[in-house]
Design an enzyme around this catalytic site. Structure first.
Site, short mmCIF file in Angstrom:
data_model
loop_
_atom_site.label_atom_id
_atom_site.label_comp_id
_atom_site.label_asym_id
_atom_site.label_seq_id
_atom_site.Cartn_x
_atom_site.Cartn_y
_atom_site.Cartn_z
N GLY A 1 -29.51 -4.50 -26.68
CA GLY A 1 -28.84 -3.70 -27.73
C GLY A 1 -29.50 -3.80 -29.08
N SER A 2 -29.85 -2.68 -29.69
CA SER A 2 -30.63 -2.75 -30.92
C SER A 2 -30.86 -1.37 -31.52
CB SER A 2 -31.97 -3.43 -30.63
OG SER A 2 -32.50 -2.93 -29.41
#
Length: 217
Positions: free
Chosen positions: A186-187
């Site tokens: 996640g980013s």
């Protein structure tokens, strides 16, 4: 096809899943319903890890006249901003948010020479937080292209991402669409483009890394 950054985690996840199912079989013989639940949970975790580290082949239309999406995800920011780290002037920012289910390979959005590559330790605010670009763990990379000049992209860790992998080294010639790194769990990636660039995407649009065109000149 899976990314090399996931080999260790994929192997460990599969081994743990096999151990869990074996122990379940021998220790819970009289609780078939519980066995099936544990089997399903183990299979689910293996599936999620395989999804996360997949590295599908992409067909990039290589051109110095456009910038392709560096990652898969959703466009969450399109605006003119002041970029304080490298340019120290105004640029067009396009930000792409990746959920844990997106492909997390980072690819070079354009061909050129790596002029700048720097890692910054930092916080782990949620990736869509306004200050994530300045306060989270991140890497900043600048590619000099024949048409666009210098274009900056920034890999930003999120609340779940605890490791950013960056392959860009200063002085290196890179090819549009090839692997530039990986961000685990996640980013977000920010692009900082020239003010005269024509933006080819819209807010909330889902884009595919190495294929969809973000901007052109």
């Amino acid at each position: 096809m899976f990314h090399k950054e996931g080999k260790l985690i994929i192997t460990a996840t599969i081994i743990l899943a096999l151990i869990a199912t074996d122990l379940t079989y021998f220790l819970l013989k009289d609780l078939a319903w519980l066995q099936y639940i544990i089997y399903a949970v183990a299979l689910f975790f293996v599936y999620i890890i395989l999804q996360f580290f997949r590295n599908p082949k992409r067909h990039t239309k290589v051109s110095d006249n456009h910038v392709v999406a560096p990652v898969d995800g959703k466009v969450v920011v399109i605006e003119e901003v002041f970029e304080p780290e490298y340019f120290k002037d105004k640029r067009l920012q396009v930000s792409i948010f990746m959920s844990p289910l997106n492909v997390h390979v980072t690819r070079y959005g354009l061909s050129g020479l790596i002029k700048y590559s720097k890692y910054h330790p930092g916080k782990y605010l949620v990736a869509w937080h306004p200050k994530a670009s300045e306060e989270n763990e991140r890497t900043t990379i600048v590619v000099e292209n024949k048409t666009f000049g210098e274009v900056l992209y920034r890999q930003i860790a999120g609340a779940l991402a605890k490791r950013i992998v960056n392959y860009a080294e200063e002085g290196q010639e890179v090819l549009q669409g090839t692997d530039a790194g990986f961000i685990k769990f996640g980013s977000r990636v920010d692009l900082f483009l020239p003010l005269d660039a024509k933006i080819n995407v819209s807010l909330n649009q889902k884009v595919k890394g190495a294929e969809d065109i973000i901007a052109s000149l």
